[in-house]
Write a protein that holds these residues in place. Sequence first.
Motif, mmCIF file in Angstrom:
data_model
loop_
_atom_site.group_PDB
_atom_site.id
_atom_site.type_symbol
_atom_site.label_atom_id
_atom_site.label_comp_id
_atom_site.label_asym_id
_atom_site.label_seq_id
_atom_site.Cartn_x
_atom_site.Cartn_y
_atom_site.Cartn_z
ATOM 1 N N GLY A 1 0.902 -0.992 0.015
ATOM 2 C CA GLY A 1 -0.105 0.029 0.105
ATOM 3 C C GLY A 1 0.871 1.252 0.060
ATOM 4 N N LEU A 2 2.149 1.218 -0.586
ATOM 5 C CA LEU A 2 3.111 2.199 -0.522
ATOM 6 C C LEU A 2 3.593 2.984 -1.826
ATOM 7 C CD1 LEU A 2 4.975 0.997 2.529
ATOM 8 C CD2 LEU A 2 3.248 2.542 2.613
ATOM 9 N N VAL A 3 3.710 3.933 -1.921
ATOM 10 C CA VAL A 3 4.525 4.548 -3.033
ATOM 11 C C VAL A 3 5.716 5.184 -2.356
ATOM 12 C CG1 VAL A 3 2.673 4.891 -4.791
ATOM 13 C CG2 VAL A 3 3.369 6.666 -3.049
ATOM 14 N N THR A 4 6.629 5.424 -3.359
ATOM 15 C CA THR A 4 7.938 6.089 -2.949
ATOM 16 C C THR A 4 7.707 7.595 -3.198
ATOM 17 O OG1 THR A 4 9.323 4.125 -3.899
ATOM 18 C CG2 THR A 4 10.528 6.135 -3.719
ATOM 19 N N ALA A 5 8.072 8.347 -2.186
ATOM 20 C CA ALA A 5 8.012 9.755 -2.369
ATOM 21 C C ALA A 5 9.486 10.678 -2.236
ATOM 22 C CB ALA A 5 7.388 10.463 -1.160
ATOM 23 N N VAL A 6 9.620 11.497 -3.338
ATOM 24 C CA VAL A 6 10.902 11.856 -3.327
ATOM 25 C C VAL A 6 10.587 13.352 -3.001
ATOM 26 C CG1 VAL A 6 12.720 12.996 -4.786
ATOM 27 C CG2 VAL A 6 11.846 10.483 -5.167
ATOM 28 N N ALA A 7 11.351 13.978 -2.074
ATOM 29 C CA ALA A 7 11.013 15.587 -1.686
ATOM 30 C C ALA A 7 12.504 16.187 -2.328
ATOM 31 C CB ALA A 7 11.016 15.667 -0.406
ATOM 32 N N GLN A 8 11.993 17.250 -2.847
ATOM 33 C CA GLN A 8 12.942 18.036 -3.791
ATOM 34 C C GLN A 8 12.589 19.638 -3.284
ATOM 35 O OE1 GLN A 8 12.353 18.138 -7.940
ATOM 36 N NE2 GLN A 8 14.784 18.425 -8.378
ATOM 37 N N ASP A 9 13.641 20.278 -2.916
ATOM 38 C CA ASP A 9 13.604 21.728 -2.639
ATOM 39 C C ASP A 9 13.179 22.392 -3.959
ATOM 40 O OD1 ASP A 9 15.175 23.851 -0.392
ATOM 41 O OD2 ASP A 9 15.026 24.520 -2.439
ATOM 42 N N ALA A 10 12.162 23.145 -3.747
ATOM 43 C CA ALA A 10 11.462 23.994 -4.874
ATOM 44 C C ALA A 10 12.278 24.864 -5.437
ATOM 45 C CB ALA A 10 10.132 24.666 -4.384
ATOM 46 N N ALA A 11 13.234 25.421 -4.496
ATOM 47 C CA ALA A 11 14.043 26.397 -4.957
ATOM 48 C C ALA A 11 15.595 26.224 -5.579
ATOM 49 C CB ALA A 11 14.182 27.693 -3.937
ATOM 50 N N SER A 12 16.285 25.303 -4.955
ATOM 51 C CA SER A 12 17.505 24.763 -5.533
ATOM 52 C C SER A 12 17.390 23.626 -6.333
ATOM 53 C CB SER A 12 18.376 24.509 -4.210
ATOM 54 O OG SER A 12 17.898 23.351 -3.201
ATOM 55 N N GLY A 13 16.286 22.825 -6.225
ATOM 56 C CA GLY A 13 16.303 21.696 -6.808
ATOM 57 C C GLY A 13 16.978 20.567 -6.285
ATOM 58 N N ARG A 14 17.571 20.971 -5.239
ATOM 59 C CA ARG A 14 18.322 19.849 -4.322
ATOM 60 C C ARG A 14 17.458 18.543 -3.743
ATOM 61 N NH1 ARG A 14 23.133 19.611 0.205
ATOM 62 N NH2 ARG A 14 23.397 17.350 -0.054
ATOM 63 N N VAL A 15 17.627 17.338 -4.170
ATOM 64 C CA VAL A 15 16.917 16.226 -3.500
ATOM 65 C C VAL A 15 17.196 16.105 -2.013
ATOM 66 C CG1 VAL A 15 16.571 13.706 -3.545
ATOM 67 C CG2 VAL A 15 16.742 14.891 -5.676
ATOM 68 N N LEU A 16 16.149 16.333 -1.265
ATOM 69 C CA LEU A 16 16.387 16.356 0.260
ATOM 70 C C LEU A 16 16.081 15.113 1.006
ATOM 71 C CD1 LEU A 16 14.533 19.699 0.906
ATOM 72 C CD2 LEU A 16 16.796 19.367 0.489
ATOM 73 N N MET A 17 15.232 14.344 0.564
ATOM 74 C CA MET A 17 15.121 13.080 1.154
ATOM 75 C C MET A 17 13.879 12.238 0.322
ATOM 76 S SD MET A 17 12.352 14.265 4.115
ATOM 77 C CE MET A 17 11.320 12.677 4.280
ATOM 78 N N VAL A 18 13.966 10.797 0.595
ATOM 79 C CA VAL A 18 13.109 9.728 -0.153
ATOM 80 C C VAL A 18 12.440 8.892 1.036
ATOM 81 C CG1 VAL A 18 12.941 7.962 -1.400
ATOM 82 C CG2 VAL A 18 14.479 9.722 -2.251
ATOM 83 N N ALA A 19 11.003 9.141 0.965
ATOM 84 C CA ALA A 19 10.323 8.401 1.753
ATOM 85 C C ALA A 19 9.305 7.429 1.253
ATOM 86 C CB ALA A 19 10.229 9.194 2.889
ATOM 87 N N TRP A 20 8.149 7.288 2.138
ATOM 88 C CA TRP A 20 7.051 6.249 1.834
ATOM 89 C C TRP A 20 5.855 7.012 1.808
ATOM 90 C CZ3 TRP A 20 8.236 1.864 -1.074
ATOM 91 C CH2 TRP A 20 9.691 1.769 -1.290
ATOM 92 N N MET A 21 4.964 6.937 1.128
ATOM 93 C CA MET A 21 3.667 7.391 1.459
ATOM 94 C C MET A 21 2.426 6.334 1.119
ATOM 95 S SD MET A 21 3.287 11.107 -0.199
ATOM 96 C CE MET A 21 3.997 12.581 0.483
ATOM 97 N N ASN A 22 1.379 6.164 2.150
ATOM 98 C CA ASN A 22 0.254 5.243 1.828
ATOM 99 C C ASN A 22 -0.751 6.211 1.356
ATOM 100 O OD1 ASN A 22 -0.660 6.854 4.203
ATOM 101 N ND2 ASN A 22 -0.889 4.882 5.215
ATOM 102 N N ARG A 23 -1.661 5.494 1.135
ATOM 103 C CA ARG A 23 -2.893 6.524 0.484
ATOM 104 C C ARG A 23 -3.456 7.547 1.421
ATOM 105 N NH1 ARG A 23 -7.226 4.951 -3.134
ATOM 106 N NH2 ARG A 23 -9.121 6.302 -2.746
ATOM 107 N N GLU A 24 -3.338 7.267 2.633
ATOM 108 C CA GLU A 24 -3.744 8.345 3.741
ATOM 109 C C GLU A 24 -2.752 9.223 3.700
ATOM 110 O OE1 GLU A 24 -4.015 7.009 7.607
ATOM 111 O OE2 GLU A 24 -5.281 8.758 8.372
ATOM 112 N N SER A 25 -1.527 9.122 3.632
ATOM 113 C CA SER A 25 -0.459 10.453 4.012
ATOM 114 C C SER A 25 -0.356 10.884 2.399
ATOM 115 C CB SER A 25 0.933 9.755 4.176
ATOM 116 O OG SER A 25 1.411 8.652 3.272
ATOM 117 N N LEU A 26 -0.720 10.382 1.495
ATOM 118 C CA LEU A 26 -0.857 11.178 0.117
ATOM 119 C C LEU A 26 -1.786 12.079 0.128
ATOM 120 C CD1 LEU A 26 0.405 11.737 -2.465
ATOM 121 C CD2 LEU A 26 -0.616 9.663 -3.432
ATOM 122 N N ALA A 27 -3.180 11.572 0.355
ATOM 123 C CA ALA A 27 -4.555 12.502 0.358
ATOM 124 C C ALA A 27 -4.239 13.399 1.560
ATOM 125 C CB ALA A 27 -5.447 11.470 1.052
#
Lengths: 151, 151
Positions: A26-52
């Motif tokens: 029930g998970l997807v991979t989530a990549v968080a990227q700084d909107a200004a610099s473009g740097r990849v900050l972290m990679v974590a997981w999301m389930n349906r509830e967390s994505l919603a």
Amino acid sequence: MNDAPPPPAGRAAADWLGEVGFDANGLVTAVAQDAASGRVLMVAWMNRESLALTAATGFAHYWSRSRGRLWKKGEESGHLQRVVELRLDCDGDVVVLRIDQAGGIACHTGRESCFYRRLEDGRWVTVDAVLRPPEDIYRGGLPHGDGHGSR
Amino acid sequence: MNDAPPPPAGRAAADWLGEVGFDANGLVTAVAQDAASGRVLMVAWMNRESLALTAATGFAHYWSRSRGRLWKKGEESGHLQRVVELRLDCDGDVVVLRIDQAGGIACHTGRESCFYRRLEDGRWVTVDAVLRPPEDIYRGGLPHGDGHGSR
């Protein structure tokens, strides 16, 4: 050519989530990227509830596999992630969040990014500084396990 | 204070791979990011062999879960990824590759990035153009399954 009435709002919300290809857990991979610099900050997981919740609140929520619970990024550290843009990949099983990172720190080690080690001549070399000591960030003790990003 | 001789070269190579936290299936998540623009182009998987080959050759190699085999990115499409920098996250189970993308196309749909859909008002909207029709990229038929990025 479609005379059917538009779906109610609740249905529409379900539809975009229905296009997301959550895995067997029930998970997807989530990549968080700084909107200004473009740097990849972290990679974590999301389930349906967390994505919603991420979409509804505008702040990143993830699923901790080790703790088996939802967590709002920054709930302990204050390092909230305000979502600027949310994208889905061609297979529908990875999302990229372009975010504004509160405090400029995404990693539980007190660094800007979790990706602070670079491969150099066959060794992982720590090339980024700790911006704030973790003991200052977590007064109630350090987070542990599944530590993608600060709590 | 350590009088032990330095490890032989083979051992050193094993050491950096030993610090990588492959999961129960022997895989890590790999994020490919355009080195110039910072755009996240694709997310795929690597096993130990593909990560070692990526480091040794300077070109991204992944592991296809659906096909159960190693693939060199661009082996069919010509869309090779030359690695500029390789980073590891705090938990050791995700790598970020900053790459130069041959042809400016990472996605098997013929787009620059696999993340061509943006969430807008409760819908995933395709916001990026196809730069080259897939049928031009894949003369021998389209790739299918586990299609993170073009073959």
